[in-house]
Scaffold this active site. Structure first.
Site, PDB file in Angstrom:
ATOM      1  N   CYS A  74       0.852  -1.200   0.000  1.00  0.00           N
ATOM      2  CA  CYS A  74       0.000   0.000   0.000  1.00  0.00           C
ATOM      3  C   CYS A  74       0.883   1.244   0.000  1.00  0.00           C
ATOM      4  O   CYS A  74       1.417   1.640   1.045  1.00  0.00           O
ATOM      5  CB  CYS A  74      -0.932   0.011   1.210  1.00  0.00           C
ATOM      6  SG  CYS A  74      -2.012   1.475   1.221  1.00  0.00           S
TER       7      CYS A  74
ATOM      8  N   CYS B 265      -0.230   4.099   2.392  1.00  0.00           N
ATOM      9  CA  CYS B 265       0.094   3.830   3.793  1.00  0.00           C
ATOM     10  C   CYS B 265       1.600   3.946   4.037  1.00  0.00           C
ATOM     11  O   CYS B 265       2.026   4.485   5.061  1.00  0.00           O
ATOM     12  CB  CYS B 265      -0.410   2.451   4.209  1.00  0.00           C
ATOM     13  SG  CYS B 265      -2.221   2.347   4.282  1.00  0.00           S
TER      14      CYS B 265
END
Length: 182
Positions: A131, A134
């Site tokens: 991700c 993130c």
């Protein structure tokens, strides 16, 4: 079961991982608690029970029960967040990014360990889960909390090696290069 026994059991095709596993778990950029929390959260994210047991066994020398729980919590919460935020980023529709997530994430605010450590562990798990949103968020949070780029890199190296060891163990099991776990 220990990291040493995992390292010794890795098949010949994973000899680089044997060396890397030793090296990354001795990195001076992180405290022992940060190293072992990163290894435990990465092992949980990599989903290999044998590896989780070995890392947890060795981590107990460096992390108390609250630290081990926080490392598991980092893997768990990032399993959710990485899917959700990867979606909001990859769908290429800004409206999704503006919508409230409506997902409970209380552990991020109160992880039971220093926030810097939890951010580092979350960074490693986010790297395993791929991700980008993130990873960028955790990298910023680490530096805002006084951590260094070298610490971020060290955690990602631990996550990369632990994840690769999990892959090698699964392949060894598949090809019967190793006996079944007890």
């Amino acid at each position: 079961m220990s990291i040493e026994s995992i390292r010794d059991a890795l098949p010949a095709f994973a000899r680089d991982l044997k060396l890397n596993l030793t090296t990354v778990l001795a990195t001076p950029e992180l405290t022992p608690a940060q190293r072992w929390g990163a290894a435990l959260s990465a092992a949980v994210a990599a989903r290999n029970p044998e590896l989780v047991a070995a890392v947890e066994s060795d981590a107990a020398q460096h992390l108390d029960a609250a630290g081990r729980d926080a490392a598991r919590a980092a893997a768990a919460i990032m399993a959710m967040n990485n899917v959700y935020y990867r979606f909001t980023h990859l769908v290429e529709d800004a409206d999704y990014g503006r919508m409230p997530a409506r997902l409970r994430m209380n552990v991020i605010g109160n992880p039971g360990v220093p926030h810097l450590d939890f951010e580092l562990w979350s960074m490693g798990v986010s790297a395993i889960n791929g991700c980008g949103m993130c990873m960028a968020s955790h990298a910023r949070a680490v530096t805002e909390k006084g951590g260094s780029k070298e610490a971020v890199q060290a955690v990602v190296r631990i996550a990369a090696v632990v994840n690769a060891v999990a892959v090698a163990l699964e392949e060894a099991r598949r090809t019967e290069a190793l006996p079944a776990a007890a």
